[in-house]
Design an enzyme around this catalytic site. Structure first.
Site, PDB file in Angstrom:
ATOM      1  N   SER A 112      -4.171  -9.246  -1.551  1.00  0.00           N
ATOM      2  CA  SER A 112      -3.724  -7.865  -1.345  1.00  0.00           C
ATOM      3  C   SER A 112      -3.865  -7.465   0.116  1.00  0.00           C
ATOM      4  O   SER A 112      -3.240  -8.039   0.986  1.00  0.00           O
ATOM      5  CB  SER A 112      -4.486  -6.926  -2.278  1.00  0.00           C
ATOM      6  OG  SER A 112      -3.974  -5.615  -2.203  1.00  0.00           O
TER       7      SER A 112
ATOM      8  N   ASP B  22       1.189  -2.027   0.329  1.00  0.00           N
ATOM      9  CA  ASP B  22       0.074  -2.893   0.687  1.00  0.00           C
ATOM     10  C   ASP B  22       0.556  -4.342   0.757  1.00  0.00           C
ATOM     11  O   ASP B  22       1.747  -4.624   0.610  1.00  0.00           O
ATOM     12  CB  ASP B  22      -1.102  -2.721  -0.275  1.00  0.00           C
ATOM     13  CG  ASP B  22      -0.766  -3.112  -1.710  1.00  0.00           C
ATOM     14  OD1 ASP B  22       0.424  -3.314  -2.011  1.00  0.00           O
ATOM     15  OD2 ASP B  22      -1.700  -3.210  -2.526  1.00  0.00           O
TER      16      ASP B  22
ATOM     17  N   ASP C 264       0.451  -7.124  -1.032  1.00  0.00           N
ATOM     18  CA  ASP C 264       1.205  -7.767  -2.106  1.00  0.00           C
ATOM     19  C   ASP C 264       2.228  -6.824  -2.729  1.00  0.00           C
ATOM     20  O   ASP C 264       2.835  -7.139  -3.744  1.00  0.00           O
ATOM     21  CB  ASP C 264       0.275  -8.346  -3.172  1.00  0.00           C
ATOM     22  CG  ASP C 264      -0.642  -7.303  -3.803  1.00  0.00           C
ATOM     23  OD1 ASP C 264      -0.908  -6.269  -3.170  1.00  0.00           O
ATOM     24  OD2 ASP C 264      -1.101  -7.533  -4.937  1.00  0.00           O
TER      25      ASP C 264
ATOM     26  N   ASP D 101       2.267  -4.131  -4.455  1.00  0.00           N
ATOM     27  CA  ASP D 101       2.209  -3.524  -5.782  1.00  0.00           C
ATOM     28  C   ASP D 101       1.804  -2.057  -5.727  1.00  0.00           C
ATOM     29  O   ASP D 101       1.926  -1.343  -6.719  1.00  0.00           O
ATOM     30  CB  ASP D 101       1.284  -4.310  -6.723  1.00  0.00           C
ATOM     31  CG  ASP D 101      -0.156  -4.366  -6.238  1.00  0.00           C
ATOM     32  OD1 ASP D 101      -0.428  -3.989  -5.082  1.00  0.00           O
ATOM     33  OD2 ASP D 101      -1.019  -4.809  -7.027  1.00  0.00           O
TER      34      ASP D 101
END
Length: 484
Positions: A104, A260, A262, A264
């Site tokens: 992340s 962010d 990743d 999501d």
């Protein structure tokens, strides 16, 4: 050499560690083999789908994990670089367990694994992750995953294939929110050198051959670079929004979106460069989903965690939705989503969950809803956000404490004595609410960190003066050096 201690990197919700000291190819192979044995095989799954973000350590770790899965006789489908919600899409579309390699927003030296069952169902501490850790640790301790190829008894037998699902992912999201009739919008997107650099042009642009939208996309930091050369890919920290805020104003844009690492989570900035509360986004998107359910003759249920604004249950309840309050954390909210067949769920950390996306979280789908709401009416984003932000909030404030439990109990005792009519609950940490039918209106929540000696404080009140007073009073108790 001592075996790796997986307890250091397998946490309550996912795997996260420094590469290669904590999360090595050897550890990844053992976790892959354990995941196949604990999740895939018992579910009768014939394959596991694997994606990764832009980190340099991803390919080697994915290859090792895939070998571990295949050594259990389970096939592997590699979908390459993707967002975490892209992996959830693949898990849902292919009806296969999945593994997403990402850390992340963590720095470049980290990587991690987010695991899910078929249909993007979560794998957390109480839903299989603890057993994955136990089995993987046994493999490591016994030398069963000691080398990159494993011992002879662990010969790879599953097949390995590759599949590109980016276009299908983009088309599916676009099918859920119709933006063809909105007014023209200019939108700055800060990908933070993370996976939104791949997904934003795929969904909002024409990179995957979809019809052009009335959206002028202004890219920021779309180059995929796991070293994050411009700023951390963590929009929850205000410093990481500064570039986007300045760009929105300079470009005279209608909106800014920040993702962010990743991709999501999605954060929103209005046309003045002001950050929009994720609680306001939760209320906005929730109301759109509730109205859609009502139009179909169904009663809508919406899930929210306990640190979202009180405006969320207020507004959604007024719209005749069933509103369910739950603990912080995606495994809890996903479980409640499925249990209640909820159409939508939101967290104040900017995770947004959708029934039509296998109850999983997707920041990009939330962004489409925000664009739809903004573009379907003439007012600026700031006016729209104001409708959903009636109260004053502190944001999350961390305090280092020696004993989180004792500190929270001290705070509870003080407030129970001072405000005997306040409602106290311990659903997740300590929540004290002086709200329904009471004046002045305020509430706060104190939660302990899972990994650090911290207490996290969130305060909300009917006006800023009350919020500041409650915030400062609670912090003085939390940070009191002499508890005696």
């Amino acid at each position: 050499m001592d075996a790796l201690d997986l307890g250091r990197i397998i946490k309550a919700y996912d795997v996260r560690g420094v590469v290669p000291d904590e999360l090595s190819p050897t550890a990844a192979r053992a976790i892959g083999q354990a995941f196949a044995r604990v999740v895939a095989v018992p579910e009768g799954a014939s394959r596991v789908v694997i994606g990764r973000d832009m980190r340099d350590s991803g390919p080697e770790l994915v290859a090792a994990f895939a070998d571990g899965v295949r050594s259990a006789g389970v096939d592997v489908v590699l979908i390459g670089q993707c967002s975490t919600d892209g992996l959830y899409f693949a898990s849902g579309r292919l009806d296969a367990p999945g593994a997403m390699f990402t850390a992340s927003h963590n720095p470049a030296r980290y990587n991690g694994i987010k695991l899910c069952r078929a249909g993007a169902r979560p794998v957390g501490q109480d839903s299989g992750l603890a057993e994955v850790r136990r089995v993987a640790q046994e493999l490591l301790d016994a030398g069963g995953a000691g080398g990159p190829d494993g011992p002879a008894s662990d010969a790879v037998t599953g097949n390995l294939t590759e599949q590109d699902l980016l276009g299908d992912y983009a088309a599916f999201l676009r099918s859920l929110v119709d933006l063809s009739g909105i007014r023209p919008l200019k939108v700055v997107v800060d990908a933070g050198n993370g996976m939104a650099g791949l997904t934003a042009p795929a969904v909002l642009g024409t990179a995957t051959g979809l019809a052009e939208l009335p959206v002028e996309l202004v890219p920021m930091y779309f180059e995929l670079d796991g070293s994050f050369p411009n700023h951390e890919a963590n929009p929850l920290e205000p410093a990481n929004l500064l570039d986007l805020q300045a760009a929105v104003v300079a470009q005279e844009a209608d909106l800014g979106l920040a993702f962010d690492g990743d991709a999501d989570r999605c954060f929103v900035v209005d046309e003045r460069g002001a950050a929009v509360s994720p609680s306001a986004v939760t209320a906005l998107v929730g109301l759109r989903e509730v109205e859609r359910e009502k139009a179909a003759g169904r009663t809508a249920t919406v899930i929210h965690n306990l640190i979202t604004s009180r405006s969320v249950p207020d507004l959604l309840g007024a719209a005749e939705a069933e509103v369910v309050r739950t603990r912080v954390g995606h495994s809890f909210i996903k479980a409640e989503m499925a249990a209640h067949d909820a159409v939508f769920g939101g967290e104040h950390s900017a995770h947004y969950y959708f029934r039509d996306f296998w109850f999983a979280d997707t920041g990009m789908l939330a962004a489409l809803h925000v664009l739809g709401a903004l573009g379907s009416q003439p007012h600026p984003a700031s006016a729209l956000a104001e409708m959903y932000t009636p109260y004053s909030a502190s944001g999350e404030i961390n305090s280092t404490v020696a004993d989180a439990g004792a500190t929270a109990e001290r705070v509870r005792e003080v407030y129970h004595e001072a405000y005997p009519d306040a409602v106290v609950d311990t659903l997740d940490g300590l929540t004290v609410a002086h709200w329904d039918g009471l004046h002045p209106q305020w509430w706060f929540n104190l939660r302990a960190s899972n990994t650090e000696p911290l207490l996290r404080l969130n305060v909300e009140a009917a006006d800023e003066d009350i919020m500041i007073k409650v915030r400062d009073d609670v912090l003085s108790l939390v940070r009191e050096e002499d508890a005696t």
